[in-house]
Design an enzyme around this catalytic site. Structure first.
Site, PDB file in Angstrom:
ATOM      1  N   ASP A 191       0.799  -1.221   0.000  1.00 25.33           N
ATOM      2  CA  ASP A 191       0.000   0.000   0.000  1.00 25.33           C
ATOM      3  C   ASP A 191       0.835   1.277   0.000  1.00 25.33           C
ATOM      4  OD1 ASP A 191       1.024  -0.227   2.537  1.00 25.33           O
ATOM      5  OD2 ASP A 191      -0.836   0.214   3.591  1.00 25.33           O
ATOM      6  N   GLU A 192       2.073   1.195  -0.420  1.00 30.18           N
ATOM      7  CA  GLU A 192       2.915   2.388  -0.479  1.00 30.18           C
ATOM      8  C   GLU A 192       3.774   2.361  -1.729  1.00 30.18           C
ATOM      9  OE1 GLU A 192       4.406   4.235   3.509  1.00 30.18           O
ATOM     10  OE2 GLU A 192       4.717   2.070   3.615  1.00 30.18           O
TER      11      GLU A 192
END
Length: 396
Positions: free
Chosen positions: A63-64
């Site tokens: 998620d980054e």
């Protein structure tokens, strides 16, 4: 626990906390089982949205990611405009809120994205700013009041050494002579952290980096105490990792297992073989030897397997055993042309009919095959040492 919502964080719950303790802190908390295959699918779609904005995307987790949008400004606008467009795109496509940090260098973009997040409290979650921009002229004003542990690479041991020097904030570190920091932390770490504290970092976003390892790990709902049950889990991991090795067109020489016990004590064991392999049978054979040397009696909470020392699978050197034909009435050996062909056939069947269409017989049960479905992971020596980041623009 793998994650905690903002509502749960208000009670002091955080990721990697034992579920028993989390339940004690918040008796009315709701616990959900993870679905890592689904997370991987959503992550891939989100990364595609990023790549639609710029090809320079460096994922750092599910998620980054860091994005370099310096070449996309004429088409898509300024950094803050691109950040707002990304947030709107992710919300519209996936129903997910995200935060974005915009800065000249990568680690500042990371810190800015954290500053943009919501804040948890017992009265409810307070919305965050969504986008935080750190302009070049105010980099030090943003950076220096932050606690020094906000810098990547400042773990507990490094923090203890810095505190002996009276360092509490990043600004404290920046004002120290570089020679003093080097004397306390060593040349490489000392120079690196002193430079970051002064917002100096000329490293760039590195898209599509080749993985250092391919691995898979799973946390169990109940601790495993018997070697037999762990061997079965290891078979699933070996099958999954080898499949991903072949899909990536690579093979590896070093097999590593990771074992986490019920008290969260974690150990790793590794072995390096003579020739690179992408065979589930060979990976499993080495991994099982490593696992058999571990006593599971205290209870194993997590089991992981990875293969590193990766090479292009197409240029592996063949041994005499690779060329030898099996006896007519004997088993096919791992590493032989026949075994390679058999695994290629399995890959083709799964590609057409799904991951659970074929697999090791010992993994079959009333509900079909128990196949490890989690997406590719990278883990190993870099996992606990902090990550050094290059130069972004929007990130996080």
């Amino acid at each position: 626990m793998a994650a905690a919502s903002y509502e749960a964080r208000a009670y002091g719950i955080h990721s990697a906390m034992p579920s028993v303790r989390a339940k004690r802190l918040c008796p009315h908390a709701v616990f959900l089982a993870g679905d890592h295959a689904h997370y991987g699918e959503v992550s891939a779609r989100v990364m595609d949205l990023f790549r639609a904005m710029t090809p320079l995307v460096e994922p750092i987790s599910l998620d980054e990611a860091f994005l370099d949008v310096s070449g996309a400004r004429r088409l898509h606008g300024t950094g803050p405009e691109i950040a707002a467009a990304l947030r709107a795109s992710v919300l519209e496509s996936e129903g997910l809120h995200c935060t974005v940090g915009v800065a000249r260098v990568k680690f500042l973009a990371k810190l800015a994205s954290q500053a943009a997040k919501p804040r948890a409290s017992r009265q409810g979650t307070r919305p965050g700013r969504g986008v935080v921009v750190v302009d070049p002229e105010r980099e030090l004003a943003f950076l220096h009041p932050l606690p020094v542990q906000a810098l990547w690479g400042v773990g507990p041991a490094t923090l203890t050494r810095l505190e002996r020097l009276g360092v509490r904030t990043i600004g404290d570190l920046a004002t120290l002579p570089e020679a003093t920091v080097v004397g306390a932390l060593g040349a490489s770490s000392g120079r690196h952290l002193h430079a970051l504290a002064n917002a100096i970092d000329d490293r760039v976003v590195q898209p599509d980096q080749a993985p250092k390892s391919i691995g898979h790990e799973e946390t169990f709902a109940r601790d495993h105490h018997r070697p037999e049950s762990l061997r079965l889990e290891l078979l699933r991991l070996s099958d999954a990792v080898a499949t991903r090795l072949r899909a990536a067109g690579v093979a590896g020489r070093t097999v590593t297992i990771k074992v986490r016990f019920g008290d969260f004590t974690t150990i790793t064991r590794s072995a390096t073989i003579a020739g690179a392999t992408d065979s589930a049978r060979e990976v499993g054979r080495v991994a099982r030897t490593l696992l058999d040397a571990v006593d599971p009696a205290p209870g194993v909470r997590l089991l992981g397997l990875s293969v590193s020392g990766l090479d292009d699978g197409a240029v592996r050197q063949l041994s005499f055993d690779d060329l030898a034909a099996p006896e007519d009435d004997g088993p096919v050996r791992a590493g032989t042309a026949e075994w390679t062909a058999a695994e290629a056939a399995v890959d083709a069947i799964r590609a057409r009919f799904g991951a659970r269409s074929v697999g090791p017989a010992s993994l079959a049960g009333p509900d079909g095959l128990r196949i490890a479905r989690r997406g590719q992971q990278q883990w190993g020596p870099d996992e606990a040492g902090g990550r050094a980041e290059p130069r972004p623009r929007p990130g996080g």
